[in-house]
Scaffold this active site. Structure first.
Site, PDB file in Angstrom:
ATOM      1  N   GLY A 169       0.829  -1.206   0.000  1.00 25.19           N
ATOM      2  CA  GLY A 169       0.000   0.000   0.000  1.00 25.19           C
ATOM      3  C   GLY A 169       0.859   1.250   0.000  1.00 25.19           C
ATOM      4  O   GLY A 169       2.025   1.239  -0.419  1.00 25.19           O
ATOM      5  N   GLY A 170       0.289   2.319   0.521  1.00 25.82           N
ATOM      6  CA  GLY A 170       1.002   3.598   0.540  1.00 25.82           C
ATOM      7  C   GLY A 170       2.296   3.536   1.335  1.00 25.82           C
ATOM      8  O   GLY A 170       3.166   4.400   1.211  1.00 25.82           O
ATOM      9  N   GLY A 400      23.672  13.236 -29.728  1.00 29.28           N
ATOM     10  CA  GLY A 400      23.111  13.813 -28.498  1.00 29.28           C
ATOM     11  C   GLY A 400      23.613  13.090 -27.271  1.00 29.28           C
ATOM     12  O   GLY A 400      23.780  13.680 -26.205  1.00 29.28           O
ATOM     13  N   ALA A 401      23.871  11.778 -27.430  1.00 25.00           N
ATOM     14  CA  ALA A 401      24.327  11.010 -26.276  1.00 25.00           C
ATOM     15  C   ALA A 401      25.721  11.481 -25.848  1.00 25.00           C
ATOM     16  O   ALA A 401      26.028  11.538 -24.657  1.00 25.00           O
ATOM     17  CB  ALA A 401      24.336   9.533 -26.617  1.00 25.00           C
TER      18      ALA A 401
END
Ligand code: HXC
Length: 510
Positions: A169-170, A400-401
């Site tokens: 859960g949370g 770009g890398a």
């Protein structure tokens, strides 16, 4: 007087017993240590000073008055690991399944406050059924207090969580807000909703381990950075990790100490000169580092993130892995690297980038998955760094890398390239196909025409000298000089001071 002492002794005994011998035996039968055994194993002998031993819940609903335990299922305190002060909490599954009620939550929140006041790392050993159902909204409030403090402490003190049982859960969000998550194979699981809820809502069927076990989170989701076979190896892993980390963000890194570093022919032996042959970058790291520890080893294996010691100094390493997807950068690799870079920068850990990268991964799934947004994270993370940045380009550095992986333009202090480095917009084949598409088509011999153009392109760009000529590369170095140059660079950069512009905070593309 004696009665009062006896009362204290019996209360202490009760606190030590947690949920009782029977439940502790059940815990051990599953291969798990109890909360107190975990703390004793983690901390230096007799160093742990407990806080809040006698805290109890004050819930009266659902017969809870009869279910009251000293400490309320959380052991919290201050201890040392290898002589270094740390704050530690451990949830005690033998007490109401380690469930978190208001007071249990408040104990952990208080410990986080203490850790922040003392400016020491905090380590959480989680083993809990989640929000204590009987306490309703009060237990949710307990989580809120912890989340708030995890977030506020982020970047000030290292926060480490080990998941050593259920985490559902949370409750998963406190670990998720910390810097590193460890998981224990087989006995730990993390999920927002378990198999039964998933079956009821979506009809999908899966068992708890496949859904939220250590292999899922270390290899597929990337939620956890470390997975170990059992409790003791997990706690050993935490101790090992701590050896690379400072106490807090105010501690300055140490300059490397070293003598004459011999030239090492091993580098040429592990990296093939042909850009088409792959190799394991981990062999290169082993030649540079005195010792090292990989982070997120099983996730996005096309990029390596690791802590290392060189000359007694802690550094972070971000390295392409040519052995996996030719080391190209995809969504997960960028996320993984960006988070690691930001951790290192927060805690003054200099970064070495080892680059052999073909580019960002092309593909519809990557584009639709948001490679633009995710790829931007790594660029952002490097650009905001103020720690020393040293980059070594081993072979390929394309497009770009190349720019995104700690280039000079993004703030690298020292960029070295090996003589075989190819620094270009793209590889020769792709470039020639675009530049000479029409000419190749109409050439009498398209194959030899293309080959000649590729050779021409490679001569021009497939070397580091064009980049060095323009100052994008500080020095071209022989492979065998790599360790020496890296150490000299970090020594030279000791004392670097770079300040971020004054602002509230940036807006990293999340
Ligand atoms: C109160 C709990 C509890 C809980 C377990 N126990 N979880 N008590 N609140 N959340 C108690 C059990 O009643 C039992 O008590 C003891 O702990 C041990 O549990 P078992 O079920 O016997 O153990 P096991 O078979 O090992 O199963 C462990 C488990 C299961 C998988 C964790 O107990 C379970 O599914 N619990 C509920 C998990 C859950 O849904 N939690 C809420 C998640 S929501 P006795 O007296 O019999 O020993 C959440 C929201 C947080 O956490 C939101 C934050 C913002």
């Amino acid at each position: 007087m004696n009665d009062k002492n006896d009362l204290l002794k019996s209360k202490r005994m009760n606190a030590l017993l947690g949920g009782g011998q029977e439940k502790a035996a059940k815990q051990r039968a599953m291969g798990k240590m109890t909360a107190r055994e975990r703390i004793a194993y983690l901390c230096d002998p007799s160093s742990f000073m407990e806080i809040g031993t006698f805290v109890r819940h004050n819930c009266q609903d659902f017969s809870m008055a009869d279910e009251c335990f000293e400490g309320d299922g959380a052991v919290t305190g201050i201890g040392t690991i290898e002589g270094r002060k740390v704050c530690v909490y451990a949830q005690d599954f033998t007490v109401m399944g380690g469930s978190l009620g208001k007071m249990h939550g408040r104990k952990i929140a208080r410990l986080l406050d203490v850790a922040l006041t003392l400016k020491v790392p905090v380590i959480g050993l989680n083993d809990s059924g989640g929000a204590r159902i009987q306490e309703g909204v009060d237990s949710l409030s307990g989580y809120g207090e912890i989340f708030y403090r995890n977030s506020r402490a982020s970047g000030i003190i290292p926060q480490i969580t080990a998941i050593m049982g259920p985490c559902a859960g949370g409750a998963v969000y406190s670990p998720a807000l910390t810097d590193f998550i460890f998981m224990v194979d087989r006995t730990s699981q993390m999920f927002i909703t378990g198999p039964q809820v998933i079956k009821a809502v979506t009809g999908e069927e899966i068992d708890a381990q496949s859904l939220g076990g250590s292999m899922t989170h270390s290899g597929i989701s990337g939620v956890c950075q470390f997975a170990f076979p059992d409790d003791s190896s997990t706690l050993d892993g935490i101790k090992r990790l701590l050896a690379y980390l400072p106490q807090n963000c105010y501690e300055k890194h140490r300059a490397p100490v070293f003598g004459d570093i011999p030239l090492d022919p091993g580098f040429s032996a592990v990296v093939p000169t042909s850009a088409k042959k792959s190799y394991d970058m981990k062999n290169v790291i082993s030649l540079i580092a005195d010792d090292w520890m990989e982070v997120s080893e099983h996730y996005a294996r096309n990029i390596i993130t690791a802590f290392a010691h060189i000359g007694g100094m802690s550094i972070g390493i971000v390295a392409s892995q040519p052995n996996c997807m030719a080391g190209c950068i995809d969504i997960n690799a960028s996320d993984k690297a960006a988070r690691f870079i930001r951790f290192c920068d927060s805690f003054n850990i200099p970064i070495l980038t080892l680059e052999d990268v073909t580019g960002f991964l092309p593909g519809i799934a990557q584009e639709k998955g948001g490679i633009i947004r995710h790829g931007a994270k790594m660029i952002y993370a490097y650009s905001e760094c103020t720690v020393p940045l040293v980059t070594v380009i081993l072979r390929k550095a394309y497009g770009g890398a190349y720019i995104s992986m700690a280039s000079k333009e993004l703030g690298a202090d020292m960029v070295f390239a090996w003589p075989d480095a190819e620094i270009a917009v793209m590889g020769s084949e792709g470039a020639v196909n675009i530049l000479y598409r029409k000419e190749i088509k109409s050439a009498p011999d398209p194959v030899s025409f293309r080959a000649a153009k590729m050779e021409e392109y490679e001569e021009k760009f497939s070397n580091p000298y064009q980049a060095a000529k323009n100052g994008y590369v500080d020095d071209v170095i022989l492979p065998e000089e790599t360790k020496r140059k890296v150490l000299y660079a970090f020594a030279a950069l000791d004392g670097k001071e770079k300040h971020s512009p004054e602002k509230k905070h940036g807006n990293i593309p999340l």
